[in-house]
Design an enzyme around this catalytic site. Structure first.
Site, PDB file in Angstrom:
ATOM      1  NE  ARG A 242      -6.496 -33.547 -23.018  1.00  0.00           N
ATOM      2  CZ  ARG A 242      -7.709 -33.569 -22.403  1.00  0.00           C
ATOM      3  NH1 ARG A 242      -8.198 -34.800 -22.530  1.00  0.00           N
ATOM      4  NH2 ARG A 242      -8.163 -32.779 -21.386  1.00  0.00           N
TER       5      ARG A 242
ATOM      6  CG  HIS B 126      -4.186 -30.177 -14.894  1.00  0.00           C
ATOM      7  ND1 HIS B 126      -5.301 -29.119 -14.991  1.00  0.00           N
ATOM      8  CD2 HIS B 126      -3.932 -30.198 -16.358  1.00  0.00           C
ATOM      9  CE1 HIS B 126      -5.359 -28.591 -16.268  1.00  0.00           C
ATOM     10  NE2 HIS B 126      -4.618 -29.224 -17.063  1.00  0.00           N
TER      11      HIS B 126
END
Ligand SMILES: NC(=O)C1=CN([C@@H]2O[C@H](COP(=O)(O)OP(=O)(O)OC[C@H]3O[C@@H](n4cnc5c(N)ncnc54)[C@H](O)[C@@H]3O)[C@@H](O)[C@H]2O)C=CC1
Ligand SMILES: O=C([O-])CC(=O)C(=O)O
EC number: 1.1.1.37
Length: 320
Positions: A83, A176
């Site tokens: 990301r 996560h």
């Protein structure tokens, strides 16, 4: 005896660091695989050339063809996209799901006996999809997140208490993502649980709460600083710890995204739980008791993972 073969699927930031660590620790011979031509070959050659200086014995090879991972004992998967600032890990789901399909098929055809460690995000959904696409036994396909999140928690705690990181233990369970569950009651300094340390006046509940939140935001903090990608040194070290536990049959008790069927009241899904890793892969899931607050946080995290798995099924009907 021949050296173990370690296949790294994805030769980007984490893949390159994994190769370097695996070679320095002499865990085995390394194949770096990537779709980008030249990158795995260049990294393999560069790391191999550090061998005479570091003094390790390991062969390193770069590859763009899955046949080169044939017979791998361990596959560590980082293929996909990281990301950028402003994105959540979940935003990567669509693009990385397609990557998991090709990686799963490549592993199934070439390394069906491997212990597979998935790192690609969003982690819990991607490791689930990878197991589905590869068809490997669930005890041989596991996700790396809890070791990393717990390491971050330990690091922040060692700064707060001004003690060695070696004396700090921590457990972060759940998915996560933003809902991960740092368990203060099961985290200690030299065996003293964190709530006791608050009672002893060594820290305050407010400071502990802030450390828990910083742990939850640990990945985003680094994305915000790096701007062009996400963390790679600590993630690679964490996955290497898991690979070493398997290759050396260490029976390490590590928090990992494992397939949980029965423990924690769960009915066949991947999420972060305490596991024992040895030569049998995930040999045991340690079904620790959660109190009402911890259970509520864990349930919320489980729901978030279930939502991502449902989104995968919506995108790829072969998973439904
Ligand atoms: N589970 C965790 O705790 C963590 C997960 N991550 C995740 O790990 C992944 C990798 O991160 P980085 O190594 O920093 O990314 P990166 O962009 O440096 O490397 C990814 C590599 O995957 C390759 N790739 C893309 N599609 C592929 C395919 N179909 N087959 C083979 N290779 C392919 C790319 O060419 C690139 O070299 C990201 O999804 C990131 O979000 C990152 C940190 C921690
Ligand atoms: O934050 C990210 O995107 C990468 C990751 O999972 C982490 O560092 O925990």
């Amino acid at each position: 005896m021949a050296r173990p073969k370690i296949a790294l699927i994805g030769a980007g930031q984490i893949g390159g660091t994994l190769a370097h660590l695996a070679a320095i620790k002499e865990l085995g011979d390394v194949v770096l695989f990537d779709i980008a031509e030249g990158t795995p070959q260049g990294k393999a050659l560069d790391i191999a050339q550090s061998g005479p200086v570091e003094g390790f014995d390991a062969n390193l090879k770069g590859a763009n063809d899955y046949s080169d991972i044939a017979g791998a004992d361990v596959c560590i998967v980082t293929a996909g996209v990281p990301r950028k600032p402003g994105m959540s890990r979940d935003d990567l789901l669509g693009i990385n799901l397609k990557v998991m399909k090709s990686v799963g098929e490549g592993i199934k055809a070439n390394a069906p006996d491997a212990f597979v460690i998935c790192i690609t995000n969003p982690l819990d959904a991607m490791v689930w999809a990878l197991q589905q696409f590869s068809g490997l036994p669930a005890n041989k396909v596991v996700g790396m997140a809890g070791v990393l999140d717990s390491a971050r928690f330990r690091h922040f705690l060692s700064l707060e208490f001004n003690v060695s990181m070696r004396d700090v233990t921590a457990f972060v369970l759940g998915g996560h993502g933003d809902t991960m569950v740092p368990l203060t009651r099961y985290s200690t300094v030299a065996g003293i649980p964190l709530p006791d340390l608050v009672e002893m006046g060594w820290t305050t509940q407010d400071k502990l709460d802030a450390i828990v939140q910083r742990t939850r935001d640990g990945g985003a903090e680094i994305v915000g600083l790096l701007k062009t990608g996400s963390a790679f040194y600590a993630p690679a070290a964490s996955a290497i710890e898991m690979a070493e536990a398997y290759l050396k049959d260490q029976k390490r008790l590590l928090p990992c995204a494992a397939h949980v069927d029965g423990a924690f009241g769960l009915n066949g899904m991947y999420v972060g739980v305490p596991t024992i890793i040895g030569a049998g892969g995930i040999e045991r899931i340690v079904d620790i008791k959660l109190n009402a607050d911890e259970q509520a946080m864990f349930d919320k995290s489980v729901d978030a993972v279930k939502g991502l798995v449902a989104a995968c099924k919506g995108i790829d009907p072969s998973l439904a």
